[in-house]
Motif scaffolding. Structure first.
Motif, PDB file in Angstrom:
ATOM      1  N   GLU A  18      41.469  56.005  69.618  1.00 53.92           N
ATOM      2  CA  GLU A  18      40.482  56.668  70.455  1.00 53.92           C
ATOM      3  C   GLU A  18      41.082  57.094  71.779  1.00 53.92           C
ATOM      4  N   GLU A  19      42.213  56.465  72.147  1.00 55.08           N
ATOM      5  CA  GLU A  19      42.844  56.800  73.416  1.00 55.08           C
ATOM      6  C   GLU A  19      43.500  58.173  73.313  1.00 55.08           C
ATOM      7  N   PRO A  20      43.617  58.910  74.427  1.00 49.52           N
ATOM      8  CA  PRO A  20      44.317  60.205  74.418  1.00 49.52           C
ATOM      9  C   PRO A  20      45.771  60.021  74.034  1.00 49.52           C
ATOM     10  N   PRO A  21      46.391  61.064  73.479  1.00 49.83           N
ATOM     11  CA  PRO A  21      47.815  60.978  73.114  1.00 49.83           C
ATOM     12  C   PRO A  21      48.671  60.577  74.304  1.00 49.83           C
ATOM     13  N   GLY A  22      49.627  59.676  74.054  1.00 49.89           N
ATOM     14  CA  GLY A  22      50.523  59.234  75.114  1.00 49.89           C
ATOM     15  C   GLY A  22      50.025  58.030  75.889  1.00 49.89           C
ATOM     16  N   SER A  23      48.772  57.652  75.692  1.00 52.20           N
ATOM     17  CA  SER A  23      48.253  56.490  76.403  1.00 52.20           C
ATOM     18  C   SER A  23      48.629  55.212  75.670  1.00 52.20           C
ATOM     19  N   VAL A  24      48.438  54.095  76.339  1.00 51.60           N
ATOM     20  CA  VAL A  24      48.763  52.784  75.785  1.00 51.60           C
ATOM     21  C   VAL A  24      47.473  52.089  75.362  1.00 51.60           C
ATOM     22  N   GLU A  25      47.414  51.686  74.080  1.00 50.24           N
ATOM     23  CA  GLU A  25      46.241  50.993  73.565  1.00 50.24           C
ATOM     24  C   GLU A  25      46.404  49.490  73.753  1.00 50.24           C
ATOM     25  N   HIS A  26      45.312  48.799  73.827  1.00 49.06           N
ATOM     26  CA  HIS A  26      45.329  47.344  73.983  1.00 49.06           C
ATOM     27  C   HIS A  26      44.706  46.706  72.744  1.00 49.06           C
ATOM     28  N   ASP A  27      45.536  45.962  72.007  1.00 44.93           N
ATOM     29  CA  ASP A  27      45.090  45.246  70.810  1.00 44.93           C
ATOM     30  C   ASP A  27      44.211  46.110  69.904  1.00 44.93           C
ATOM     31  N   PRO A  28      44.730  47.250  69.466  1.00 46.17           N
ATOM     32  CA  PRO A  28      43.940  48.120  68.579  1.00 46.17           C
ATOM     33  C   PRO A  28      43.754  47.481  67.209  1.00 46.17           C
ATOM     34  N   ASP A  29      42.742  47.951  66.497  1.00 48.53           N
ATOM     35  CA  ASP A  29      42.523  47.481  65.130  1.00 48.53           C
ATOM     36  C   ASP A  29      43.561  48.087  64.191  1.00 48.53           C
ATOM     37  N   GLY A  30      43.740  47.446  63.041  1.00 42.08           N
ATOM     38  CA  GLY A  30      44.571  48.019  61.982  1.00 42.08           C
ATOM     39  C   GLY A  30      46.063  47.860  62.172  1.00 42.08           C
ATOM     40  N   VAL A  31      46.474  46.922  63.039  1.00 40.14           N
ATOM     41  CA  VAL A  31      47.909  46.691  63.240  1.00 40.14           C
ATOM     42  C   VAL A  31      48.392  45.633  62.247  1.00 40.14           C
ATOM     43  N   VAL A  32      49.423  45.975  61.505  1.00 42.08           N
ATOM     44  CA  VAL A  32      50.027  45.066  60.526  1.00 42.08           C
ATOM     45  C   VAL A  32      51.424  44.702  61.013  1.00 42.08           C
ATOM     46  N   MET A  33      51.747  43.426  61.016  1.00 45.30           N
ATOM     47  CA  MET A  33      53.084  42.974  61.438  1.00 45.30           C
ATOM     48  C   MET A  33      53.994  42.921  60.208  1.00 45.30           C
ATOM     49  N   ALA A  34      54.970  43.831  60.158  1.00 40.02           N
ATOM     50  CA  ALA A  34      55.903  43.906  59.029  1.00 40.02           C
ATOM     51  C   ALA A  34      57.258  43.357  59.445  1.00 40.02           C
ATOM     52  N   ILE A  35      57.953  42.747  58.502  1.00 38.72           N
ATOM     53  CA  ILE A  35      59.212  42.087  58.822  1.00 38.72           C
ATOM     54  C   ILE A  35      60.331  42.502  57.870  1.00 38.72           C
ATOM     55  N   VAL A  36      61.550  42.426  58.372  1.00 36.85           N
ATOM     56  CA  VAL A  36      62.777  42.546  57.575  1.00 36.85           C
ATOM     57  C   VAL A  36      63.708  41.448  58.053  1.00 36.85           C
ATOM     58  N   LEU A  37      64.253  40.670  57.119  1.00 37.97           N
ATOM     59  CA  LEU A  37      65.126  39.552  57.476  1.00 37.97           C
ATOM     60  C   LEU A  37      66.507  39.730  56.875  1.00 37.97           C
ATOM     61  N   ARG A  38      67.528  39.331  57.640  1.00 37.29           N
ATOM     62  CA  ARG A  38      68.897  39.266  57.141  1.00 37.29           C
ATOM     63  C   ARG A  38      69.434  37.862  57.446  1.00 37.29           C
ATOM     64  N   LEU A  39      69.702  37.112  56.388  1.00 33.23           N
ATOM     65  CA  LEU A  39      70.247  35.766  56.534  1.00 33.23           C
ATOM     66  C   LEU A  39      71.754  35.831  56.784  1.00 33.23           C
ATOM     67  N   PRO A  40      72.336  34.830  57.432  1.00 41.83           N
ATOM     68  CA  PRO A  40      73.801  34.812  57.555  1.00 41.83           C
ATOM     69  C   PRO A  40      74.455  34.853  56.183  1.00 41.83           C
ATOM     70  N   SER A  41      75.628  35.451  56.098  1.00 42.94           N
ATOM     71  CA  SER A  41      76.288  35.592  54.802  1.00 42.94           C
ATOM     72  C   SER A  41      76.565  34.242  54.166  1.00 42.94           C
ATOM     73  N   SER A  42      76.771  33.222  54.999  1.00 44.29           N
ATOM     74  CA  SER A  42      77.043  31.894  54.438  1.00 44.29           C
ATOM     75  C   SER A  42      75.849  31.355  53.667  1.00 44.29           C
ATOM     76  N   ALA A  43      74.645  31.818  53.995  1.00 44.67           N
ATOM     77  CA  ALA A  43      73.450  31.318  53.308  1.00 44.67           C
ATOM     78  C   ALA A  43      73.478  31.684  51.839  1.00 44.67           C
ATOM     79  N   THR A  44      73.849  32.934  51.525  1.00 44.55           N
ATOM     80  CA  THR A  44      73.879  33.343  50.125  1.00 44.55           C
ATOM     81  C   THR A  44      75.110  32.807  49.415  1.00 44.55           C
ATOM     82  N   ARG A  45      76.238  32.763  50.097  1.00 41.79           N
ATOM     83  CA  ARG A  45      77.449  32.282  49.431  1.00 41.79           C
ATOM     84  C   ARG A  45      77.324  30.818  49.034  1.00 41.79           C
ATOM     85  N   LYS A  46      76.632  30.048  49.834  1.00 44.48           N
ATOM     86  CA  LYS A  46      76.533  28.619  49.568  1.00 44.48           C
ATOM     87  C   LYS A  46      75.367  28.272  48.657  1.00 44.48           C
TER      88      LYS A  46
END
Length: 955
Positions: A904-932
């Protein structure tokens, strides 16, 4: 001078076949004594020759390229000249140049003309094997392989690097088969994973060539379940490997006998001399002939010529057939067999008649489309209780393997999900216990990635035909019942055909085929209706008159031309529609003989349908069909696809993608008309496929002694699912969930639906400590030199586990197996995490829970009202390249929102805790984790030789 120079250097290169690279100029001078004046040989003269040579038909240039690619690709153990340098590296090329003794200018020219290839890219998971397929054997026995490679090179479709990669990839397979002369029989089983329409046939044809050279004498190729695919496979192997001499078997090609007995007398390629020629009957030069037990027209039938056709000759009866003295003097038998119960039953019955010798016959079974029909789909609980037998085809394959103790089984597929769920403990089944090989994506191939923007973070308003694959190639069908979408697809078929003719007239190779595929449903009644609709649209379109020009001009100016300008490369592109007008009527004429543009291809015998015969003549038609045009069958010249048929399983849907493949000279013209739902389903499958291949790569490492860390039976790769079930439920009886140990984790989907506000809010709260820790602003470098701003920071492993443990998922099993493993990693493996929040130059921004201003990344909404949280390649590259300590993990954290939705905010403005935000993740473990920790997986198949686990997904 040129002739002397060319012949001298060619002879020099030929003399290096056995030795590896040696002083090129010195050897050329030596051979010049036979061709002319040795004084004409020098590096300066060689450079002058190469700089004016043709890349398509100059033999010296091509042979030099082939030799350099072969030496680049060679293994360290293939010769002392490699000096221990890794294959396809700058160090290897430097070692080659040093051995060749050329000057700096010539070395630079070699690099410019023949750059070092990246390698074959093959990923191998295998158990230890007895090395037998060494350099000496390869050099002594390469009759069929060398002729096959020469044929590919002469076809113009394969360059030296591609052939070198094929050589290396096929060697990975053949060397893991049992040695044919081995005293004690051993039966290896493996699986080769390619891409849909990506050249798997070329790979297994190469494997067959090398296997026959090495001593395998019974070759059985199991094709798909249709005659069309079996015939297509038979012809290709006959043309590229078997060759004219083995087909004719001494018959004069111009005789009446040849006319009645040879099955290619009306084939353009046979008549044009494009079937491979060996130069003589192989048996006349001490090589095995290949006896065809099947032909293009005839699948395997009970042997009318008597069992002698399968009874292998034995020179020395005091020794077994597999003794080297007998084996090399024995001809090979080849059969290309449809996976049909009656056909395979006849084969099993005939083989039983020579049971006394079967245990001595080195046999190779190639199972193309091995996830179709071959997999046993009866419930294992019923099998254990003797309530059900194996499914018919699986049972017959088991019979073949049981009858052939020296029989090797190699499955090929582009959709291996069903194969990896096979019970490893079932000795009679086809689980790839010895090796699992993933082929690289070949250059020039158009696959699922080329029709999606999975790695793109470009806002829709900034997408162009150049930077967006979807914008260039995909056209959404909003309503399949509205004929205007089909009419537009047909218009583009005609327009793109005119473009092909235009390019032919302006110097490009000719386009023998130009096709469009319409696939709406399986039912033959639907095919009839669709064919009638296409005929009606065609008759009203006015392609033979100017009445269609205004419509086609608009399509040219808004679609064909801008995409061609962005993506055609060196191909000719007209400046105006008027330049294409002269070709429109020719396309209409070629595509509608007798006024009918449609070719219906299905099982309905009531429809008068032409044979889909791409071999005998050019095909410029609109094809309508179902399963007969899927599963391995190559639709040549396919340019426009209209696909609106739903599918229940990921592997079935991917196999329908006939628009994948090689589109030399017309990639920019390829269009896919598809529904939004199906487009998103393909995008999800593409991510699943990427994850699967990453899993294979993660488990392909070897220890410091070069031994495999784990075998396929110990580590079945994971199969993820971002929407559709990976394969049919009946093929997932053996799927169990235990733990998931991978160094790279990108759930991408499985986040709560946008309607589940409480779960989304919970996940934001869980990530607040991570957002707070990422307080330092920096600039990171992604792929292709791109850069972006990001917030970065460090948290402890305990803090990360706490945050991850609080996340709520749509399905608890999406991340539970991963978290179970990560939580158990000790400080010797991981102590802390680097958190990265990538920022965008524009787009929505928000403050979450009073933290700093962050970018909200736009992502698509799927059919379940969930966002796909896939990362971009630039961000993954930057994350992978980040320098961290050996016990530091890395995380990408994305606050994502529905793409294209504005607040609802004008373009370029900063929203505060808007609805519909999903927290997505990508993880990379140290190489030793898979080797061991590669010894166990959480998601694996049931192994009946071990304690049972709970079955999942049995519905």
């Amino acid at each position: 001078m040129s002739e002397t120079l060319a012949n001298s250097y060619l002879a020099a290169l030929l003399s290096m076949d056995q030795s590896g690279p040696r002083d090129l100029e010195r050897l050329a001078r030596f051979h010049a004594e036979d061709f002319g004046d040795p004084a004409e040989i020098s590096d300066v003269a060689l450079r002058a020759y190469l700089e004016t040579s043709s890349p398509s038909d100059d033999q010296l240039r091509n042979n030099l390229h082939v030799n350099l690619a072969k030496w680049d690709n060679a293994r360290v153990e293939d010769g002392a000249w490699t000096a221990g340098t890794p294959a396809n590296s700058k160090q290897r090329r430097a070692a080659i140049i040093e051995k060749l003794g050329v000057d700096a200018e010539t070395a630079q020219l070699f690099q410019a003309m023949f750059p070092v290839h990246a390698g074959d890219g093959t990923v191998v998971i295998a158990k230890e094997w007895d090395p037998w397929y060494d350099k000496d054997l390869v050099q002594k026995r390469n009759f069929y392989w060398s002729h096959y490679a020469d044929h590919l090179r002469a076809s113009g479709r394969w360059d030296a690097n591609a052939i070198a990669s094929l050589d290396n990839a096929t060697r990975h397979v053949v060397e893991r088969l049992s040695e044919p002369t081995r005293v004690e029989p051993y039966q290896a089983k493996g699986l080769v994973v390619g891409y849909v329409q990506s050249g798997k046939t070329a790979n297994f044809t190469g494997v067959i060539a090398k296997a026959i050279d090495a001593g395998y004498r019974l070759i059985i190729v199991l094709t798909g379940t249709t005659n069309m695919l079996r015939e297509q496979t038979q012809r290709r192997i006959d043309m590229e490997l078997v060759g004219q001499e083995n087909i004719l078997r001494g018959v004069d090609p111009d005789s009446a006998e040849a006319l009645s007995s040879v099955d290619y007398q009306d084939d353009d390629d046979w008549l044009g001399g494009r079937f491979v020629e060996h130069g003589c009957r192989p048996v006349d030069v001490g090589k095995p002939d290949i006896h065809r037990m099947t032909t293009r027209r005839f699948d395997f039938q009970s042997l009318r010529q008597g069992i002698a056709a399968l009874d292998f000759e034995q020179r020395d009866r005091s020794k077994p057939l597999n003794h080297v003295d007998n084996l090399l003097a024995t001809d090979a038998r080849l059969m290309i067999v449809k996976k049909n119960k009656d056909v395979l039953s006849k084969l099993v019955k005939d083989l039983k008649r020579i049971t006394a010798r079967l245990h001595q016959i080195p046999a190779l079974i190639i199972d193309d489309e091995s996830d179709q029909a071959s997999v046993n789909t009866t419930n294992p609980r019923q099998r254990r209780q003797d309530k059900a037998k194996r499914t018919a085809i699986n049972g017959l394959i088991s019979d073949l393997l049981g009858m052939l103790p020296r029989g090797q089984y190699v499955g090929y597929t582009a959709t291996p999900f069903a194969n990896v769920f096979i019970d490893p403990g079932d000795a009679q089944d086809i689980f790839p216990k010895d090796f699992l090989i993933s082929l690289e994506r070949p250059p020039g191939y158009m696959g699922a990635d080329d029709f999606n923007d999975l790695d793109s973070d470009i806002p829709s308003e900034d997408q162009t035909f150049e930077n967006s694959n979807e914008k260039a190639h995909v056209r959404l069908v909003e309503d399949p019942d509205d004929d205007r979408y089909l009419r537009e697809a047909i218009d583009f078929f005609v327009l793109s055909g005119a473009m092909k003719l235009y390019r032919q007239a302006h110097g490009s190779d000719s386009f023998k085929h130009h096709t469009m595929l319409v696939h709406e449903a399986m039912g033959t009644d639907t095919h009839r209706q669709t064919a009638e609709t296409i005929k009606r649209i065609w008759s009203q379109a006015g392609y033979f008159s100017p009445t269609s020009h205004s419509r086609l001009r608009s399509l040219f100016e808004t679609d064909l031309l801008p995409v061609a300008e962005a993506r055609a490369g060196n191909a000719a592109v007209p400046g105006s529609f008027e330049e294409l007008v002269p070709y429109l009527a020719e396309v209409a004429r070629k595509a509608s003989p007798n006024g009918n543009p449609v070719l219906v291809v299905n099982s309905d015998k009531d429809i008068e349908q032409d044979e889909v015969n791409f071999d005998h003549h050019g095909v410029w038609r609109i094809l309508v069909g179902g399963n007969k045009l899927a599963r391995g069958f190559t639709v040549e010249g396919l340019t426009v696809s209209y696909y609106v048929r739903a599918a229940q399983n990921a592997d079935s849907l991917m196999q329908m993608g006939r628009w994948f493949g090689f589109r030399k000279g017309y990639q920019d013209l390829v269009r896919l008309f598809i529904t939004e739902r199906l487009r998103d389903a393909f995008a999800s499958i593409c991510l699943d496929e990427r994850s699967f291949r990453e899993e294979l790569a993660a488990y392909s490492d070897t220890d410091e002694n070069g031994r495999p860390i784990c075998t396929p039976a110990e580590v079945p790769p994971l199969v993820s699912s971002r929407g559709l079930r990976p394969t049919a439920a009946s093929k997932m009886y053996n799927a169990v969930l235990v733990e998931r140990r991978t160094g790279s984790k990108e759930p991408s989907s499985g986040y709560p639906a946008l309607s589940e506000k409480a779960a989304l809010e919970n996940n934001i709260d869980a990530c607040v400590p991570l957002i707070a820790a990422a307080s330092a602003e920096t600039t990171l470098t992604g792929d292709k030199g791109s850069s972006f701003n990001a917030f970065v920071g460090t948290v402890t492993h305990a803090e990360m586990i706490t945050a991850l443990g609080k996340l709520i998922w749509a399905n608890s099993m999406t991340f539970k197996p991963d978290l179970a493993w990560i939580s158990g990693l000790g400080p010797e493996t991981i102590t802390d995490w680097q958190v990265v929040l990538p920022q965008q130059k524009k787009g929505r921004q928000a403050i979450l829970r009073g933290q700093r201003v962050l970018s909200l990344h736009g992502r698509a909404v799927d059919d379940n009202n969930r966002l796909r949280g896939n990362s971009t390649s630039a961000h993954r590259t930057a994350l992978n390249d980040m320098k961290v300590g050996p016990t530091t993990g890395k995380m990408l954290l994305y606050p994502i929102v529905a793409k294209g939705k504005s607040g609802e905010e004008p373009p370029g403005s900063v929203e505060h805790d808007p609805d519909g935000v999903v927290m997505a993740i990508v993880l990379r473990l140290p190489s030793s984790a898979t080797r061991k920790n590669l010894g166990a997986l959480q998601w694996r198949t049931v192994d009946t030789s071990k304690p049972s686990y709970a079955l999942v997904d049995e519905h």
